[in-house]
Design a protein around this motif. Structure first.
Motif, PDB file in Angstrom:
ATOM      1  N   ASN A 262     -46.019  87.947 -10.169  1.00 56.88           N
ATOM      2  CA  ASN A 262     -46.999  88.982  -9.963  1.00 56.88           C
ATOM      3  C   ASN A 262     -46.641  89.148  -8.734  1.00 56.88           C
ATOM      4  O   ASN A 262     -46.511  90.441  -8.151  1.00 56.88           O
ATOM      5  CB  ASN A 262     -48.247  88.024  -9.340  1.00 56.88           C
ATOM      6  CG  ASN A 262     -48.298  86.955 -10.734  1.00 56.88           C
ATOM      7  OD1 ASN A 262     -48.680  88.210 -12.154  1.00 56.88           O
ATOM      8  ND2 ASN A 262     -49.645  86.305 -10.720  1.00 56.88           N
ATOM      9  N   SER A 264     -43.513  89.464  -7.526  1.00 59.45           N
ATOM     10  CA  SER A 264     -42.634  90.400  -7.512  1.00 59.45           C
ATOM     11  C   SER A 264     -43.333  91.894  -8.277  1.00 59.45           C
ATOM     12  O   SER A 264     -42.918  93.513  -7.751  1.00 59.45           O
ATOM     13  CB  SER A 264     -42.024  89.873  -8.365  1.00 59.45           C
ATOM     14  OG  SER A 264     -40.021  90.988  -8.266  1.00 59.45           O
ATOM     15  N   LYS A 265     -44.530  92.383  -8.990  1.00 57.75           N
ATOM     16  CA  LYS A 265     -44.337  92.702  -9.579  1.00 57.75           C
ATOM     17  C   LYS A 265     -45.250  93.753  -8.451  1.00 57.75           C
ATOM     18  O   LYS A 265     -45.444  95.409  -8.560  1.00 57.75           O
ATOM     19  CB  LYS A 265     -46.018  92.820 -10.804  1.00 57.75           C
ATOM     20  CG  LYS A 265     -46.339  94.476 -11.266  1.00 57.75           C
ATOM     21  CD  LYS A 265     -46.568  93.475 -13.060  1.00 57.75           C
ATOM     22  CE  LYS A 265     -47.278  94.729 -13.486  1.00 57.75           C
ATOM     23  NZ  LYS A 265     -47.822  94.456 -14.831  1.00 57.75           N
ATOM     24  N   LYS A 266     -45.579  93.014  -7.642  1.00 57.76           N
ATOM     25  CA  LYS A 266     -46.796  93.998  -6.590  1.00 57.76           C
ATOM     26  C   LYS A 266     -46.414  94.416  -5.637  1.00 57.76           C
ATOM     27  O   LYS A 266     -46.146  95.410  -5.330  1.00 57.76           O
ATOM     28  CB  LYS A 266     -47.445  93.086  -5.582  1.00 57.76           C
ATOM     29  CG  LYS A 266     -49.017  93.146  -4.434  1.00 57.76           C
ATOM     30  CD  LYS A 266     -50.175  92.781  -4.280  1.00 57.76           C
ATOM     31  CE  LYS A 266     -50.156  93.035  -3.067  1.00 57.76           C
ATOM     32  NZ  LYS A 266     -51.647  92.438  -2.739  1.00 57.76           N
ATOM     33  N   SER A 270     -41.540  95.945 -10.131  1.00 56.77           N
ATOM     34  CA  SER A 270     -40.942  95.663 -11.580  1.00 56.77           C
ATOM     35  C   SER A 270     -41.229  94.335 -11.802  1.00 56.77           C
ATOM     36  O   SER A 270     -42.169  94.079 -10.650  1.00 56.77           O
ATOM     37  CB  SER A 270     -39.350  96.304 -11.251  1.00 56.77           C
ATOM     38  OG  SER A 270     -39.254  96.005 -10.365  1.00 56.77           O
ATOM     39  N   THR A 271     -40.986  94.138 -13.124  1.00 57.77           N
ATOM     40  CA  THR A 271     -41.713  92.666 -12.983  1.00 57.77           C
ATOM     41  C   THR A 271     -40.377  91.633 -13.462  1.00 57.77           C
ATOM     42  O   THR A 271     -39.288  91.869 -14.227  1.00 57.77           O
ATOM     43  CB  THR A 271     -42.489  92.565 -14.211  1.00 57.77           C
ATOM     44  OG1 THR A 271     -43.253  93.323 -14.229  1.00 57.77           O
ATOM     45  CG2 THR A 271     -42.402  91.611 -14.913  1.00 57.77           C
TER      46      THR A 271
END
Length: 367
Positions: A262, A264-266, A270-271
């Motif tokens: 979560n 990293s995505k924020k 990218s996921t």
């Protein structure tokens, strides 16, 4: 964004870069080698900002006010590119986008470094490519970039950031100017953590545990790992049900992995793959457990050495009394073996079951 003059504790590295900029022939490929979290990436970006600056000062410092400096500070400079394996998610090929990348592969290097290096700079001051975690470069990727490292287009500078240079090909190493980064002083790391609002016992632990890595200390502190490590030591040193402890360890690693995905995505848009995040989280937990047993050896063997876990000496002494030094060393060796198995698709539940058995009895690997 810090300038080169703002980098603390790396005078030797900064001095070498300044001498290179003042020289007649500046290297076009560098290898920034050293432990994580000591300023390698920060220095690389500050160095790139200086190289791309439209009005650098006579002391080889970026002016900080030109359009190039402003774009670099905002992370939007088209001629300053960070290269990392997760860029695969933006590749033109759907098959590559959908892969779980454990290496920095040839597809990423060709698309995001080699090809762009051959195109003209957007602002005419050259281009800088910063390759993060260069030890993850595959052999094919390294071979593909050899020509670019040796004879890049005019104005192109490439910086490889690496913790373990020995993992790179000799042909890669020979084409880069090595710049060594040293661990930061423990007192400095502790002071910076306290300045950031970390309580003194926790700051003391992270400064000792990370061995001079401020970046790693901040990252672990911000992820809530201190509370987890305190709980781990209490559970390992006290009476507990093996199955219950194994399940707790697995759930804790899963929760850490979910939080990392979560975050990293924020932060990056990218996921981060859950599989990779799970391995990293479990690896961090295994390293924390191993550090406790290293402290236990220090006590059991009567070695005059500071404890990383000085904030939990009672728990460490219980572990030290449980086994003789040779068996404590065997536990650490087994924990290292379990960490290696994380990257071989072994079921995490099986690993945690064995971790609990090992910590309780110093039993050998049963997988």
């Amino acid at each position: 964004m810090p300038e080169l003059s703002d980098i603390i504790g790396q005078d030797e590295a900064i001095g070498r870069l300044r001498r290179a900029m003042a020289g007649q022939r500046m290297p076009h490929a560098y290898l920034f080698a050293g432990p994580a979290g000591v300023g390698r990436r920060t220095t690389a970006v500050a160095f790139a900002k200086t190289l791309l600056c439209e009005n650098p000062t006579p002391s080889r410092q970026a002016c900080g006010t030109c359009s190039s400096c402003r774009m670099a500070a905002a992370g939007t400079h088209p001629d300053l590119q960070l290269i990392y394996k997760e860029l695969a998610a933006y590749h033109d090929n759907a098959d590559i986008r959908n892969r779980v990348m454990q290496q920095l592969g040839i597809a990423v290097i060709r698309s995001f470094l080699i090809a762009p290096a051959g195109r003209s700079a957007a602002h005419g001051r050259g281009k800088v490519f910063v390759v993060l975690d260069a030890e993850l470069l595959s052999i094919a990727a390294q071979n593909a970039m050899l020509k670019t490292l040796e004879e890049p287009p005019a104005g192109v500078t490439i910086i490889l950031i690496c913790r373990q240079p020995e993992r790179l090909l000799a042909t890669t190493l020979s084409r880069c100017a090595m710049v060594r980064f040293r661990p930061l002083p423990s007192d400095f790391v502790r002071g910076r953590l306290i300045d950031a609002g970390v309580k003194e016992p926790e700051a003391r632990f992270w400064s000792a545990y990370t061995e001079g890595s401020l970046g790693l200390a901040l990252r672990l502190e911000q992820s809530g790992m201190y509370e987890i490590k305190c709980d781990l030591l209490k559970r390992l040193s006290g009476p507990t049900d093996d199955a219950e402890l194994s399940e707790h360890l697995k759930k804790t690693a899963d929760n850490l992995a979910t939080a990392a995905v979560n975050a990293s995505k924020k932060a990056e848009g990218s996921t981060l793959s859950k599989a990779l995040a799970s391995r990293r989280a479990a690896g961090t937990m295994l390293q924390l457990i191993a550090s406790a047993y290293r402290d236990a050896i220090t006590i059991a063997a009567g070695v005059d050495r500071p404890l990383a876990h000085s904030d939990q000496q009672t728990e460490i002494r219980i572990l030290a009394d449980r086994f003789e030094p040779a068996k404590l060393a065997a536990v650490i060796e087994q924990l290292s073996a379990y960490e290696r198995l994380l990257w071989r698709n072994v079921n995490p539940r099986i690993i945690w079951d064995n971790v609990v058995i090992t910590c309780d009895s110093a039993a050998a690997l049963r997988l």
